[in-house]
Design a protein around this motif. Structure first.
Motif, PDB file in Angstrom:
ATOM      1  N   PHE A   1       3.226  -0.138 -27.920  1.00  0.00           N
ATOM      2  CA  PHE A   1       2.932  -1.589 -27.828  1.00  0.00           C
ATOM      3  C   PHE A   1       3.412  -2.118 -26.604  1.00  0.00           C
ATOM      4  N   PRO A   2       2.276  -2.624 -25.918  1.00  0.00           N
ATOM      5  CA  PRO A   2       2.138  -2.891 -24.582  1.00  0.00           C
ATOM      6  C   PRO A   2       3.143  -4.049 -24.267  1.00  0.00           C
ATOM      7  N   ARG A   3       4.125  -3.824 -23.001  1.00  0.00           N
ATOM      8  CA  ARG A   3       5.122  -4.678 -22.817  1.00  0.00           C
ATOM      9  C   ARG A   3       4.717  -5.903 -22.797  1.00  0.00           C
ATOM     10  N   GLU A   4       3.709  -6.348 -21.925  1.00  0.00           N
ATOM     11  CA  GLU A   4       3.142  -7.951 -21.906  1.00  0.00           C
ATOM     12  C   GLU A   4       2.893  -8.421 -23.387  1.00  0.00           C
ATOM     13  N   TYR A   5       2.133  -7.641 -24.142  1.00  0.00           N
ATOM     14  CA  TYR A   5       2.075  -8.147 -25.361  1.00  0.00           C
ATOM     15  C   TYR A   5       3.258  -8.420 -26.108  1.00  0.00           C
ATOM     16  N   LEU A   6       4.496  -7.347 -26.301  1.00  0.00           N
ATOM     17  CA  LEU A   6       5.689  -7.658 -26.849  1.00  0.00           C
ATOM     18  C   LEU A   6       6.396  -9.136 -26.023  1.00  0.00           C
ATOM     19  N   LYS A   7       6.176  -9.024 -24.865  1.00  0.00           N
ATOM     20  CA  LYS A   7       6.851 -10.227 -24.040  1.00  0.00           C
ATOM     21  C   LYS A   7       6.226 -11.522 -24.470  1.00  0.00           C
ATOM     22  N   GLN A   8       4.745 -11.374 -24.728  1.00  0.00           N
ATOM     23  CA  GLN A   8       4.146 -12.731 -25.134  1.00  0.00           C
ATOM     24  C   GLN A   8       4.622 -13.144 -26.637  1.00  0.00           C
ATOM     25  N   ASN A   9       5.143 -12.198 -27.255  1.00  0.00           N
ATOM     26  CA  ASN A   9       5.597 -12.365 -28.662  1.00  0.00           C
ATOM     27  C   ASN A   9       7.125 -12.456 -28.693  1.00  0.00           C
ATOM     28  N   GLY A  10       7.770 -12.959 -27.990  1.00  0.00           N
ATOM     29  CA  GLY A  10       9.389 -13.069 -27.997  1.00  0.00           C
ATOM     30  C   GLY A  10      10.057 -12.034 -27.736  1.00  0.00           C
ATOM     31  N   ILE A  11       9.481 -11.051 -27.389  1.00  0.00           N
ATOM     32  CA  ILE A  11      10.309  -9.554 -27.259  1.00  0.00           C
ATOM     33  C   ILE A  11      10.616  -9.455 -26.082  1.00  0.00           C
TER      34      ILE A  11
ATOM     35  N   GLY B   1      -4.908  -1.558 -21.963  1.00  0.00           N
ATOM     36  CA  GLY B   1      -4.398  -3.039 -21.247  1.00  0.00           C
ATOM     37  C   GLY B   1      -3.398  -3.448 -22.292  1.00  0.00           C
ATOM     38  N   LYS B   2      -3.402  -4.803 -22.396  1.00  0.00           N
ATOM     39  CA  LYS B   2      -2.524  -5.587 -23.160  1.00  0.00           C
ATOM     40  C   LYS B   2      -2.785  -5.956 -24.490  1.00  0.00           C
ATOM     41  N   LYS B   3      -3.692  -5.078 -25.103  1.00  0.00           N
ATOM     42  CA  LYS B   3      -4.202  -5.463 -26.386  1.00  0.00           C
ATOM     43  C   LYS B   3      -2.954  -4.913 -27.462  1.00  0.00           C
ATOM     44  N   PRO B   4      -2.976  -5.505 -28.556  1.00  0.00           N
ATOM     45  CA  PRO B   4      -2.068  -5.298 -29.463  1.00  0.00           C
ATOM     46  C   PRO B   4      -2.474  -4.003 -30.149  1.00  0.00           C
ATOM     47  N   PRO B   5      -1.456  -3.168 -30.543  1.00  0.00           N
ATOM     48  CA  PRO B   5      -1.832  -1.968 -31.404  1.00  0.00           C
ATOM     49  C   PRO B   5      -2.610  -1.915 -32.351  1.00  0.00           C
ATOM     50  N   GLY B   6      -2.451  -2.815 -33.013  1.00  0.00           N
ATOM     51  CA  GLY B   6      -3.447  -3.259 -34.191  1.00  0.00           C
ATOM     52  C   GLY B   6      -5.087  -3.241 -34.017  1.00  0.00           C
TER      53      GLY B   6
ATOM     54  N   ILE C   1       2.677   9.296 -34.032  1.00  0.00           N
ATOM     55  CA  ILE C   1       2.378   7.865 -34.428  1.00  0.00           C
ATOM     56  C   ILE C   1       2.431   7.626 -35.853  1.00  0.00           C
ATOM     57  N   PRO C   2       3.101   6.637 -36.237  1.00  0.00           N
ATOM     58  CA  PRO C   2       3.357   6.387 -37.777  1.00  0.00           C
ATOM     59  C   PRO C   2       2.034   5.981 -38.527  1.00  0.00           C
ATOM     60  N   GLU C   3       1.760   6.376 -39.622  1.00  0.00           N
ATOM     61  CA  GLU C   3       0.607   5.940 -40.308  1.00  0.00           C
ATOM     62  C   GLU C   3       0.606   4.517 -40.590  1.00  0.00           C
ATOM     63  N   GLY C   4      -0.502   3.819 -40.476  1.00  0.00           N
ATOM     64  CA  GLY C   4      -0.484   2.363 -40.493  1.00  0.00           C
ATOM     65  C   GLY C   4      -0.197   1.511 -39.374  1.00  0.00           C
TER      66      GLY C   4
ATOM     67  N   MET D   1      -0.351  -2.908 -37.260  1.00  0.00           N
ATOM     68  CA  MET D   1       1.001  -3.428 -37.098  1.00  0.00           C
ATOM     69  C   MET D   1       0.783  -4.606 -36.159  1.00  0.00           C
ATOM     70  N   SER D   2       1.704  -5.353 -36.113  1.00  0.00           N
ATOM     71  CA  SER D   2       1.553  -6.378 -34.922  1.00  0.00           C
ATOM     72  C   SER D   2       3.125  -6.550 -34.464  1.00  0.00           C
ATOM     73  N   ALA D   3       3.391  -7.498 -33.586  1.00  0.00           N
ATOM     74  CA  ALA D   3       4.592  -7.587 -32.845  1.00  0.00           C
ATOM     75  C   ALA D   3       5.904  -7.697 -33.866  1.00  0.00           C
ATOM     76  N   VAL D   4       5.499  -8.291 -35.049  1.00  0.00           N
ATOM     77  CA  VAL D   4       6.603  -8.300 -36.031  1.00  0.00           C
ATOM     78  C   VAL D   4       6.948  -7.355 -36.747  1.00  0.00           C
ATOM     79  N   ASP D   5       6.143  -6.066 -36.482  1.00  0.00           N
ATOM     80  CA  ASP D   5       6.266  -4.740 -37.148  1.00  0.00           C
ATOM     81  C   ASP D   5       6.916  -3.868 -36.158  1.00  0.00           C
ATOM     82  N   TYR D   6       7.075  -4.359 -34.879  1.00  0.00           N
ATOM     83  CA  TYR D   6       7.745  -3.448 -33.785  1.00  0.00           C
ATOM     84  C   TYR D   6       9.106  -2.561 -34.234  1.00  0.00           C
TER      85      TYR D   6
END
Length: 262
Positions: free
Chosen positions: A154-164, A188-193, A228-231, A235-240
């Motif tokens: 889960f890219p660091r910048e993606y998580l930070k942009q989503n409040g983590i 890059g900064k792409k979300p894992p989903g 890497i978990p199935e599914g 997933m998005s930041a809320v699923d981190y």
């Protein structure tokens, strides 16, 4: 000494970066010499016992606190009980099902890049000959040997942009994997989903954009090798947090399988 070093490297500890304790290594070498000088264990079995003891003591941090005292106690126990009996009782006490299923999973809840549990997981990947995430060519062993760099799933910048924004949270070791440089750049900064979906889509389209895998069965095996978990593609930041829980369990399972295979 050369044969001992080869014994440790052959179970995946191929660089000093994966070693957490000089005393753990020192005791393993002492054990190697000790077993070689008595007839309790067949010469062909010595290497395997030393390898398993090294992994066990790395996972349990046996020689971290008061190492000299523990060192002396273990030598006395080996001399009085014999190594096989001492090893069996230590293994039963330290590596129970509770350790593998609960204790080790909890120990992987850390952001320490020098964690002995993370290093043992990487050693397990090296031992298995695993390819790095999304790659058909780059082996984890090669990436560890050359750079040792780890990257965020889960890219660091993606998580930070989503409040983590807590460093201890986005730098959890369960969020780390080894990536080929070109793969890391493409993510890059792409979300894992987004990028995991793209990796699956390219198995249908045949074009490569995320790594070099274009066969879904190979991709699924690659994800399994990298715990890497199935599914994950849904997933998005809320699923981190849930992703971390699932991956810790998978990492612990891989470490157990590795230990039991030695």
């Amino acid at each position: 000494l050369v044969n001992f070093i080869l014994a440790i490297k052959s179970i995946g500890f191929i660089t000093d970066r994966l070693l957490n304790s000089k005393m753990t290594l020192d005791f393993a070498y002492t054990l190697y010499l000790l077993l070689g000088n008595n007839n309790e264990i067949q010469k062909t079995e010595i290497k395997r016992y030393v390898q398993k003891w090294f992994i066990l003591t790395t996972l349990t941090s046996r020689y971290i606190n008061s190492p000299e005292s523990q060192f002396d106690r273990d030598i006395r126990s080996i001399q009085s009980k014999g190594f096989k009996a001492f090893f069996a009782e230590t293994e039963a006490a330290e590596l129970s099902d509770t350790f593998w299923e609960i204790g080790l999973v909890q120990s992987l809840e850390t952001s320490s890049i020098t964690s002995p549990y993370l290093n043992t997981y990487f050693a397990a990947q090296v031992y298995a000959g695993d390819r790095s995430l999304f790659s058909t060519s780059s082996k984890v062993a090669d990436l560890i040997s050359v750079t040792g760099d780890v990257h965020h799933i889960f890219p660091r910048e993606y998580l930070k942009q989503n409040g983590i924004t807590d460093k201890a949270i986005y730098n959890q070791v369960a969020n780390y994997t080894h990536l080929d440089t070109t793969v890391n750049i493409s993510i890059g900064k792409k979300p894992p989903g987004e990028y995991f979906t793209a990796a699956f889509d390219q198995c249908i389209m045949g074009d490569t954009g995320i790594g070099t895998i274009t066969d879904e069965s190979i991709l699924r095996a690659n994800l399994k090798d990298n715990c890497i978990p199935e599914g994950v593609k849904d997933m998005s930041a809320v699923d981190y947090p849930d992703f971390l829980r699932q991956r810790r369990a998978l990492m612990a399972k891989k470490i157990k399988e590795y230990y039991c295979s030695i």
